[in-house]
Scaffold this motif. Sequence first.
Motif, PDB file in Angstrom:
ATOM      1  N   VAL A  24     -10.625   7.749  -1.809  1.00 60.40           N
ATOM      2  CA  VAL A  24     -10.151   6.671  -0.955  1.00 60.40           C
ATOM      3  C   VAL A  24     -11.385   5.955  -0.427  1.00 60.40           C
ATOM      4  CG1 VAL A  24      -8.876   6.094   1.136  1.00 60.40           C
ATOM      5  CG2 VAL A  24      -8.082   7.950  -0.330  1.00 60.40           C
ATOM      6  N   SER A  53      -6.626  12.392  -7.949  1.00 57.46           N
ATOM      7  CA  SER A  53      -6.513  10.931  -7.899  1.00 57.46           C
ATOM      8  C   SER A  53      -6.457  10.396  -6.477  1.00 57.46           C
ATOM      9  CB  SER A  53      -5.267  10.466  -8.663  1.00 57.46           C
ATOM     10  OG  SER A  53      -4.109  10.956  -8.010  1.00 57.46           O
ATOM     11  N   SER A  54      -6.076  11.223  -5.508  1.00 61.65           N
ATOM     12  CA  SER A  54      -5.961  10.736  -4.136  1.00 61.65           C
ATOM     13  C   SER A  54      -7.214  10.999  -3.312  1.00 61.65           C
ATOM     14  CB  SER A  54      -4.758  11.375  -3.446  1.00 61.65           C
ATOM     15  OG  SER A  54      -4.982  12.754  -3.264  1.00 61.65           O
ATOM     16  N   VAL A  71      -0.341   8.261  -0.200  1.00 62.53           N
ATOM     17  CA  VAL A  71      -1.037   9.189  -1.086  1.00 62.53           C
ATOM     18  C   VAL A  71      -0.491  10.596  -0.876  1.00 62.53           C
ATOM     19  CG1 VAL A  71      -3.289  10.218  -1.605  1.00 62.53           C
ATOM     20  CG2 VAL A  71      -3.120   7.785  -1.098  1.00 62.53           C
ATOM     21  N   ILE A 126       0.857  -1.181   0.000  1.00 58.62           N
ATOM     22  CA  ILE A 126       0.000   0.000   0.000  1.00 58.62           C
ATOM     23  C   ILE A 126       0.892   1.230   0.000  1.00 58.62           C
ATOM     24  CG2 ILE A 126      -1.726   1.290   1.303  1.00 58.62           C
ATOM     25  CD1 ILE A 126      -2.758  -1.444   2.298  1.00 58.62           C
ATOM     26  N   TRP A 164      -2.237   7.019   3.642  1.00 57.05           N
ATOM     27  CA  TRP A 164      -1.992   5.841   2.816  1.00 57.05           C
ATOM     28  C   TRP A 164      -3.147   5.611   1.852  1.00 57.05           C
ATOM     29  CZ3 TRP A 164       2.801   3.954   3.237  1.00 57.05           C
ATOM     30  CH2 TRP A 164       3.524   4.318   4.376  1.00 57.05           C
ATOM     31  N   ARG A 165      -2.893   4.908   0.780  1.00 54.70           N
ATOM     32  CA  ARG A 165      -3.878   4.624  -0.265  1.00 54.70           C
ATOM     33  C   ARG A 165      -5.133   3.957   0.314  1.00 54.70           C
ATOM     34  NH1 ARG A 165      -4.544   6.688  -4.712  1.00 54.70           N
ATOM     35  NH2 ARG A 165      -2.356   6.649  -5.166  1.00 54.70           N
ATOM     36  N   ASP A 166      -4.999   3.172   1.393  1.00 51.66           N
ATOM     37  CA  ASP A 166      -6.158   2.497   1.994  1.00 51.66           C
ATOM     38  C   ASP A 166      -6.942   3.410   2.939  1.00 51.66           C
ATOM     39  OD1 ASP A 166      -4.386   2.637   4.114  1.00 51.66           O
ATOM     40  OD2 ASP A 166      -4.459   0.498   4.585  1.00 51.66           O
TER      41      ASP A 166
END
Length: 175
Positions: A164, A160-161, A56, A53, A121-123
């Motif tokens: 989530v 893009s971020s 971001v 992961i 984080w991306r998650d």
Amino acid sequence: MSSTHSHSDMLPRGTLVIAGALVAFAFTSTAIVRVAGIPAAASPAAMRIEAKIAPVASRDLRFLDRADGAVVIEDVHSGQPASVIPAGQKTGFIRGVMRGLARERRSRGIGFQPPFNLTLWRDGELSLTDSATGRQIELTAFGSTNRAAFAALLPAPTASSQAVPGRAPLTVPVT
């Protein structure tokens, strides 16, 4: 001098048996886990590494106490304030977290200079890592209001971020 021994100073036999059984259980349980190869509970950081992961958004911050009691949160790379927590404000989540981390640094003889890294984080998880001690705090675990206090210190997210899963997009106030 006589060395008489009174039985009234001893612990009851049942208490000693229970304490011994508890110690034996702890040793046996530990041995079973080790021999069977059962993995220890993974930390969120280890789980992110395993799942690959990516971050971001991230920001290196320094927390400085001002003479008037305010806390200045400074972006390490630009030297500009990311936020200022006024002296009159209630303790607040940020002050509480930083007080604990500062206490740990003082006990190790570390000053305020090494930065803290705040990472989204991306998650959707949010963590704060002390670069001097390696201690990492998972801020999402403290609820959405407390998480938002730290999330506001991150740079504005890119398009893009913002998406989530399970998390509202971040909004960053201008201070």
